[in-house]
Scaffold this active site. Structure first.
Site, PDB file in Angstrom:
ATOM      1  N   GLU A 156     -20.345 -31.832-106.906  1.00  0.00           N
ATOM      2  CA  GLU A 156     -21.365 -32.654-106.118  1.00  0.00           C
ATOM      3  C   GLU A 156     -20.784 -34.204-105.895  1.00  0.00           C
ATOM      4  O   GLU A 156     -21.096 -34.932-104.957  1.00  0.00           O
ATOM      5  CB  GLU A 156     -22.819 -32.903-106.483  1.00  0.00           C
ATOM      6  CG  GLU A 156     -23.874 -33.082-105.681  1.00  0.00           C
ATOM      7  CD  GLU A 156     -25.491 -32.960-106.128  1.00  0.00           C
ATOM      8  OE1 GLU A 156     -25.453 -33.320-107.210  1.00  0.00           O
ATOM      9  OE2 GLU A 156     -26.050 -32.375-105.326  1.00  0.00           O
ATOM     10  N   HIS A 174     -10.879 -10.991-121.082  1.00  0.00           N
ATOM     11  CA  HIS A 174     -11.004  -9.505-120.629  1.00  0.00           C
ATOM     12  C   HIS A 174     -11.595  -9.199-119.356  1.00  0.00           C
ATOM     13  O   HIS A 174     -12.111  -8.235-118.948  1.00  0.00           O
ATOM     14  CB  HIS A 174     -11.907  -8.746-121.621  1.00  0.00           C
ATOM     15  CG  HIS A 174     -11.427  -8.683-123.051  1.00  0.00           C
ATOM     16  ND1 HIS A 174     -10.484  -8.203-123.744  1.00  0.00           N
ATOM     17  CD2 HIS A 174     -11.588  -9.717-124.191  1.00  0.00           C
ATOM     18  CE1 HIS A 174     -10.013  -8.374-125.007  1.00  0.00           C
ATOM     19  NE2 HIS A 174     -11.005  -9.344-125.161  1.00  0.00           N
ATOM     20  N   LYS A 221     -31.376 -28.145 -95.608  1.00  0.00           N
ATOM     21  CA  LYS A 221     -32.681 -28.476 -95.743  1.00  0.00           C
ATOM     22  C   LYS A 221     -33.351 -28.298 -94.398  1.00  0.00           C
ATOM     23  O   LYS A 221     -34.341 -27.953 -94.045  1.00  0.00           O
ATOM     24  CB  LYS A 221     -32.929 -29.475 -96.425  1.00  0.00           C
ATOM     25  CG  LYS A 221     -32.882 -29.437 -97.959  1.00  0.00           C
ATOM     26  CD  LYS A 221     -33.244 -30.759 -98.552  1.00  0.00           C
ATOM     27  CE  LYS A 221     -32.915 -30.857-100.153  1.00  0.00           C
ATOM     28  NZ  LYS A 221     -33.119 -31.989-100.964  1.00  0.00           N
TER      29      LYS A 221
END
Lengths: 446, 446
Positions: free
Chosen positions: A285, A306, A420
């Site tokens: 951020e 792995h 938003k």
């Protein structure tokens, strides 16, 4: 040695003299930061926080935690982003690996970090019949995800305890003066704690935002603040040749300039997984803007040796591997010989489990360096509150310097607003009618 | 619609005609795969597994699970990599969000995926006084991490129950004929299940490797196999214009050719976090070789919209965003109006929680596409066993085709050996003396 940084296993990918080239830039960044005159300088409250935080409030946090522990089986921490990741990182790193499943602990659950109807229903099922308290954490009180969760849990408390008792079980961490949550807390008489104006979410873990959940889980927050204080003094030094925090910032930028676009934070203790999540927010951020930034990713080794190990060893060479290593484990034991030795592991007998873990780290580090991946090493002497506080400050300050070297404002997050607006338009929020008209041209599915 | 794929929100980053350019290559990949003649063709057992798996063994798996549920409070699943991630992904995705904390469930814990002395000590503390069984999963029986954990838990069982009873509580999933674990299982009389020779670890989730832990957690493995079978027929079609599995493989390669080096798998249901971890192994280990490969990363939205969201919106433009979306949630409820509306969220009243979650997804997707990030969408009709089986097969086959298009052998993992050699040398394993001499020149710290 506390928290230490070592880049010697990157020196086949860069010359030490490259650090000399940037040392003056690091000085500029240091001065800008300490003179509070760079971009985002309204959000530098974290810088001297460890030496100036409000001790009275910290005392209130501890008292509130004590009260929560006495009155509740579980604390529901309602917050998202920076109001979620720091506390979770600390509790997972420093508590029992199965903390919420052990007897005689005050459980800590998180809500408001997602909008999953399934998750929140399951959480309510789990809590059925249990005594709970709530810590709602939101600067404004109107961030949608935690606000929805708070509606649900406040309603739950009022139904279970009545309005009067519910009030005593709600702890609000919010703005000092303004905002919807502060207003409600004042009206209802919730005990409140402060999110300082000059400390952004991703830098807030050592404020009440992180400290109340941590103290409820039994962590020693005084030790944590002392560790951070020690780091404040240690890294308050403009000299790149001796300031390891700044070295981390400089080296990752130098490697990034050579085409390393992903930094992979690696741990060998599974309890550090959420420290990596917190770190991803901090760096992602802060630096991911203006079409720039190292992409932060994380793996848990040896598990992921792995899994992602193949990629690290032989995939595209755009990675930096940063290992967050704990020098001394919380617990250790010796591996015993097996009379049958069917698995052929008796060569391990007499070595401790942690010695084997360390050899896995060394083996992987060397293999990856040989395979073309520079290695940075951050060592933590021990996984305890003191060193956690140091580590937080180390990363916070490194991130500020690194962002400055990259040429961005490390303290804003303008891109977080974009989704938003669309979301509010789609949800029919009053005032977003115009935005809704602009959402044509998308194939809206799902 | 079951599992579906939609790339329409990538069309501002590529022309549909680009798919025509690669459709013949996709045909080549399809034929190579189905005629079993590409590199790694010894490991194509997964391809027709859903229509040829051993029904008798599957029945035995269910019976063993039933027995474990009757005789134990908890099953300890010992495995790493592909012997760990698939079962964990399924159980977390399909069970209660707090499965191991609910009453009256047979808990499932994982061990052998790490070498943390702290983790394993904590796990033993948690299990104190509880009845347990073990499922040890290892092709060879000598992979170090699970072998160490198996030594510890076998010892624990024998101490708690005696040798005779301990044998009845150990279930081995291993090679059909050879290897240390198979030998031990035969000698001791453990009930055993088979890891087929022609199915690699990351492709093994629908064998006993994944199925026994899943069945113990109460999942309907027959439904899962039926879903995979349906996917086998659905994606057994060389035509790129209608095979969505192949479209996913082709589109991610086309975008990768344009400089998209990271694929970010996004979910909006927190229970999908380990599906992403499983997916990272599948794609990372299959494609990360020969200095190539899209780097697989993952985030949980909306949580990480407040964390990595800034980077996705405005950081370096090297990402592809692939959303794994669940169409119909397991549970849903309607958000109520609040008389005070202090948080200003009453515009949500009457909408369901999941509708809000979907709007968050749409809002973020549109914002990210506008910000320069191509979006791929994989929709899962419902989060249940049937669709999980389909999804596994969708990803497995897409990965095989994608790896072929990239020009690698998607079924080997030569890079995984490199760290092991170093580690064994450092640990003093007999036969690795020469390697140890080659480890000079490193700054060994930690």
């Amino acid at each position: 040695m506390a928290v230490s940084f070592n880049y010697s296993n990157s020196l086949s990918f860069m010359n030490k003299s490259e650090l000399d080239h940037v040392s003056e830039f690091v000085n500029v960044a240091h001065n800008r930061l300490h003179e509070k005159r760079g971009p985002g300088s309204d959000f530098l409250g974290w810088l001297d926080w460890p030496i100036r935080y409000n001790r009275d409030e910290c005392m209130r946090v501890k008292k509130a935690a004590e009260k929560i522990r006495n009155q509740s089986d579980a604390l529901i921490v309602i917050g998202t982003g920076g109001s979620y990741l720091g506390a979770r990182a600390a509790i997972e790193a420093l508590s029992h690996s199965f903390y919420n499943q052990m007897e005689n602990t005050t459980k800590v659950y998180f809500a408001g970090q997602n909008i999953s109807s399934t998750y929140i229903t399951h959480l309510l099922e789990l809590l059925d019949g249990k005594d709970i308290s709530i810590n709602v954490i939101s600067k404004s009180g109107t961030t949608m995800e935690p606000a929805i969760a708070f509606r649900i849990f406040r309603d739950y408390l009022e139904k279970n305890y009545g309005k009067e008792e519910a009030r005593k079980r709600i702890y609000a961490t919010t703005d000092q003066e303004k905002g919807a949550l502060k207003k409600l807390a004042d009206e209802e008489g919730y005990e409140s704690f402060v999110i300082p104006d000059d400390i952004g979410g991703r830098y807030s873990v050592l404020t009440a935002v992180g400290l109340l959940p941590m103290a409820t889980a039994g962590l020693d927050i005084d030790q944590m603040m002392t560790g951070a204080e020690q780091a404040y003094y240690k890294y308050n030094n403009p000299d790149l040749s001796t300031n390891e925090c700044y070295q981390y910032a400089a080296v990752r930028n130098i490697l990034h300039q050579k085409g390393r676009d992903i930094e992979l934070l690696v741990n060998y203790e599974p309890s550090l997984q959420y420290v990596a999540e917190w770190w991803k927010q901090l760096f992602g951020e802060s630096e991911g803007k203006d079409q720039k930034g190292l992409f932060p990713a994380s793996v848990n080794f040896p598990t992921d040796l792995h899994s992602m190990g193949q990629y690290v060893q032989e995939g595209r060479r755009h990675l930096i591997e940063t290992v967050l290593q704990v020098t001394k484990p919380a617990i250790d034991f010796t591996i015993k010989a097996d009379p049958d030795n069917i698995d052929g592991l008796n060569f391990l007998a007499g070595q401790t489990m942690d010695e084997v873990n360390k050899k896995a780290f060394q083996g992987a580090m060397m293999a990856h360096v040989d395979g073309g991946i520079p290695n940075l090493l951050i060592e933590l002497e021990e996984l305890n509150e003191y060193h956690f506080g140091e580590l937080v400050y180390f990363f916070e300050k490194a991130c500020a310097i690194s962002g400055c070297l990259l040429g961005v404002n490390p303290f804003d997050q303008p891109g977080v607003e974009a989704y938003k607006k669309n979301m509010f338009a789609l949800l029919g929020k009053p005032g977003f009618e115009k935005e809704k008209l602009n959402l044509g041209g998308f194939s809206i599915v799902g």
